[in-house]
Motif scaffolding. Structure first.
Motif: not given
Length: 443
Positions: A92-95, A108-115, A147-150, A344-347
């Protein structure tokens, strides 16, 4: 194949292939696959006592409960699992609002862009798992991050969508959310309790341990912020259908104290797991740490057994073991199902074998937005089992751990069929402790 061990004076012998577990006398224990120390111990018994013990052993062998034959290798050769996705990890959150030092997800970014995951991607992911679940009725979805609550508004919308589509297609969605608790408030907790079958709350134990490894973005500790919130959350769920989930590192090898600290605070569902990190990090577990860690697991198991029938009881995830109605033989040999039963599915909609592979493009197996799905890669995961892994074939605990974590194997061994050795050592000790606890429960 047999394995024997002793914890706190309880002698246990495991017959690997039959699954039989025996609590035995010191003499029977010494006679089974005797070591030099065992041979010395046998000398204090009379010939009559020794013959009686040998007769007991012979009877177990005759009944197929000791030194039984391995018939599973023949079954393994015939396993050709058809990938049927039944569980989905929605990123849900890559941040994240924390900067945990050991975070495998690059804080939280999984070594990519925060999204953040758009609702359209989440809906496509739910459509995907419905399509790929085949005849399975029950589907698991974990709202994960970062953090999915974001991105909680999307969580709410996808919850409604999953329930709507589940009813339409004859599926039942079991939802979970994993959170660090920082943004958890009464409104969110009410929604979670009404809609989520399980709740995972991240905390590492004692305040000094937690704050050292799990600071906020501003560098300050997060313990005082989250503890009132996660305590309330656990109580609101009647101390069930949740976990407080922590990580121990080389900085707190006395982690049994963190588990007991959480238990003493009233948490009943606890999981504190070993960190997995590269050798270059100061927090990673090393081979020389194993004796200390083993001692900690045994110390924790002894205390766990003592509390089992008191008001101070608690569940510890790694000590939970089913000796009566465990999973089927194929599941025992094949493990977690990452890459074939669980993805798993990314943003962005990219599909990976599990949350720990996210970011490694070599393991991207498709995208829910464009409909791609690499069945060749999923079949490779489906066909792994304890007999395709050389290190597992002769391991006594193989039917309990089912070959271990694919992601850890790849990270440390370069191949999903090459298990992470430190992880194997820890798993074997945890299984021993779990069996000891079962033995104490039967006294």
């Amino acid at each position: 194949m047999v394995h024997k061990f002793s914890i706190d004076g309880v002698n246990i012998v495991v017959d690997v292939n039959s699954g039989a577990v025996h609590v035995v006398s010191p003499l029977v224990y010494a006679l089974i696959e005797s070591t030099d120390n065992d041979i010395e111990a046998i000398k204090k018994y009379t010939n009559e006592e020794i013959e009686e013990a040998k007769a007991e052993i012979d009877e177990l062998v005759k009944n197929g409960m000791l030194f039984s034959e391995d018939t599973y290798s023949q079954v393994a050769e015939k396993i050709k699992r058809r990938p049927v996705v039944k569980a989905l990890c929605l990123h849900i959150a890559h941040d994240c609002n924390l900067r945990c030092k050991y975070c495998f997800a690059g804080t939280g970014s999984f070594c990519g862009e925060r999204s953040m995951m758009p609702v359209e991607v989440g809906k496509k992911a739910i459509d995907f798992v419905i399509e790929k679940s085949g005849d399975r009725k029950n589907i698991e979805v974990d709202f994960f991050g970062g953090e999915p609550l974001m991105n909680f508004d999307v969580v709410k919308k996808l919850t409604a969508y999953a329930n709507e589509q589940g009813e339409k297609h004859g599926k039942v969605f079991r939802l979970t959310i994993t959170t660090n608790g920082v943004l958890l408030d009464d409104e969110k907790l009410e929604f979670i309790n009404e809609n989520m079958s399980n709740l995972v709350l991240s905390v590492d134990g004692r305040k000094e341990v937690h704050d050292f490894m799990r600071p906020a973005v501003n560098g300050k500790g997060s313990y005082d912020v989250i503890m009132p919130k996660i305590t309330k959350a656990a109580e609101s769920r009647n101390q069930d259908n949740y976990y407080v989930r922590g990580t121990f590192t080389r900085h707190n090898l006395d982690f049994s104290n963190d588990v007991l600290d959480l238990a003493n605070l009233g948490f009943k569902q606890i999981s504190v797991e070993p960190v997995v990190g590269g050798k270059e990090t100061d927090y990673a577990l090393r081979e020389e740490d194993l004796p200390v860690i083993f001692d900690q697991y045994e110390k924790l198991a002894i205390e766990y057994a003592k509390r089992g029938k008191t008001d101070d009881w608690f569940n510890f995830f790694h000590f939970m073991i089913d000796l009566d109605q465990g999973p089927c033989v194929i599941k025992r040999m094949s493990g977690c199902g990452a890459g074939c039963e669980y993805v798993a599915v990314t943003p962005e909609g990219d599909i990976y074998p599990c949350h720990q592979f996210v970011g490694n493009k070599d393991f991207c197996i498709g995208n829910v937005m464009d409909g791609t799905y690499d069945t060749e890669k999923t079949t490779a995961f489906a066909n792994t089992n304890v007999y395709t892994k050389e290190k597992c074939k002769n391991c006594w605990a193989k039917f309990y751990c089912s070959g271990g974590c694919h992601a850890n194997a790849y990270q440390f061994g370069g191949d999903i069929n090459n298990p992470y050795e430190i992880g194997c050592e820890l798993e074997r000790k945890r299984v021993e402790c779990a069996l000891y606890i079962k033995a104490k429960e039967m006294e």
